[in-house]
Enzyme design. Sequence first.
Site, PDB file in Angstrom:
ATOM      1  N   HIS A 174      37.720   2.859 -31.143  1.00 44.28           N
ATOM      2  CA  HIS A 174      36.762   3.769 -30.485  1.00 44.28           C
ATOM      3  C   HIS A 174      37.275   4.141 -29.101  1.00 44.28           C
ATOM      4  O   HIS A 174      37.803   3.306 -28.383  1.00 44.28           O
ATOM      5  CB  HIS A 174      35.397   3.085 -30.345  1.00 44.28           C
ATOM      6  N   TYR A 201      24.191   3.284 -26.411  1.00 47.57           N
ATOM      7  CA  TYR A 201      23.381   2.373 -25.599  1.00 47.57           C
ATOM      8  C   TYR A 201      22.233   3.220 -25.042  1.00 47.57           C
ATOM      9  O   TYR A 201      22.461   4.139 -24.262  1.00 47.57           O
ATOM     10  CB  TYR A 201      24.202   1.791 -24.443  1.00 47.57           C
ATOM     11  N   PRO A 240      24.515  -9.975 -24.557  1.00 49.38           N
ATOM     12  CA  PRO A 240      25.423  -9.180 -25.388  1.00 49.38           C
ATOM     13  C   PRO A 240      25.591  -7.715 -24.965  1.00 49.38           C
ATOM     14  O   PRO A 240      26.416  -7.014 -25.555  1.00 49.38           O
ATOM     15  CB  PRO A 240      24.803  -9.268 -26.784  1.00 49.38           C
ATOM     16  N   LYS A 272      30.863  -8.853 -24.641  1.00 48.81           N
ATOM     17  CA  LYS A 272      31.958  -9.610 -24.032  1.00 48.81           C
ATOM     18  C   LYS A 272      32.165 -11.044 -24.531  1.00 48.81           C
ATOM     19  O   LYS A 272      33.223 -11.642 -24.284  1.00 48.81           O
ATOM     20  CB  LYS A 272      31.739  -9.683 -22.514  1.00 48.81           C
ATOM     21  N   TYR A 302      34.292  -2.307 -19.604  1.00 48.68           N
ATOM     22  CA  TYR A 302      33.925  -2.326 -21.023  1.00 48.68           C
ATOM     23  C   TYR A 302      35.147  -2.503 -21.921  1.00 48.68           C
ATOM     24  O   TYR A 302      35.121  -3.280 -22.869  1.00 48.68           O
ATOM     25  CB  TYR A 302      33.166  -1.043 -21.386  1.00 48.68           C
TER      26      TYR A 302
END
Length: 394
Positions: free
Chosen positions: A72, A201, A292, A296, A384
């Site tokens: 991604h 998100y 979460p 990570k 990220y």
Amino acid sequence: MRTQVAIVGAGPAGLVLSHLLDRLGIECVVLEARDREYVQGRVRAGVLEQGTVDVLRHLGLADRLERDGIPHHGLELRFDGVGHRIPLTDLTGRSIWIYGQQQVVEDLVAARLETGGPLLFDVSDVRVHDVDTGAPRVEFRDADGEPRVLYADLVAGCDGFHGVCRESIPDGVLRTYLRDYPFGWLGILAEVPPSTEELIYCRHRRGFALHSLRSPALSRLYLQVDPDEDIGDWPDERIWGELHARFATEGWSLAEGPIVDKGVTPMRSFVTEPMRYGRLFLAGDAAHIVPPTGAKGLNLAVADVVVLADALAAWYRDGNAGKLDAYSELCLRRVWRVQQFSWWMTSMLHVMPDHDEFGERVQRAELAYVAGSLAASTVLAENYVGLPLPVEPP
Ligand code: RFL
Ligand code: PHB
């Protein structure tokens, strides 16, 4: 039984460590409390950092990942009913991979059993002794209930948050830092093609929601709920209704399908310092937990054991304990960086029960800034996709 390194726990931390040690010619035995089916059946993480993928490649254990994993290059932040893409790869040159922790664990277990590496499932009454001496040992019962003793040079405590290794360290040695969040995640796995190519998100007045995936045919979705929410109060229709409400945006809809797994997970941030006591080294969730939201936990577990394997290599090669002595500090630097990021993502995206209108407006202003500013979105993207590993995998 005698070995060089006794590894307690066959989650990602213990399994990756066992393969790194195999490569270095260091003997180890892995002890796991659950059976193989249970360990392989736990639905958990889904996002691998580039660095984690590189470790699996380095170990020659990435064949299925290369085939079935999905790279991604961006993610979506959705708030106030509008989506904003964060172009992770354009901003950082790195990407993430969608590949389930279940698959990672399956691959690592199969490879270890194939090469005959000792991996004992279903052990019980595990106790670590004398780690403050030069001759530690692990006592346990094997799958037949027979008492056994494993003598080792060192013990790696990779037994997760609820394990026995951390608990075996005497009072007063460790300092722990804990934050429990006033919410949890209800997670589902559904047999339906994902309604999105990239993770979403989403912040909504009703609470946070996340759309993730496992494969072109399997969706993984989460909802912010109360931490002690009873999953029995969430029939499938209620879950889908809530997901539709939170993700609602013009010109997009969420496809429904049969739910094949569901559960509620509490959210916490936790760190224990130092990550070592004598000859016992804690790694992964045994030493720290992150909420979460930053994806990570697994990646941090892999980073720990890369540092540990590198230190063990130096120790066995030329008796130099310098890297073992630096293990905890080197790991904790990364752990706290990741704690900050995971806490920040969590605070920015969830509805805080104690927020007044001011708190909510500040939160939305922050989201708008992250979505609209190159500098702010780069901060999100860089963390990220994952910061470089502290050392090269040995
Ligand atoms: P694990 O995976 O908990 O493995 C520990 C193992 O030790 C065994 N054990 C014992 N064995 C012997 N004797 C004992 N006394 C023992 N006590 C326990 C356990 O049975 C188990 O097999 O820890 P490890 O290896 O440190 O790995 C950590 C990760 O599993 C964890 O951080 C991630 O799953 C967190 N996480 C995520 N991480 C990511 O990097 N990306 C994600 O997208 C992500 N999403 C998630 C997550 C965790 C979640 N849950 C359910 C906690 C999503 C969720 C919902
Ligand atoms: C998942 O796919 O399970 C997942 C993805 C991203 C997260 C957490 C979990 O932040």
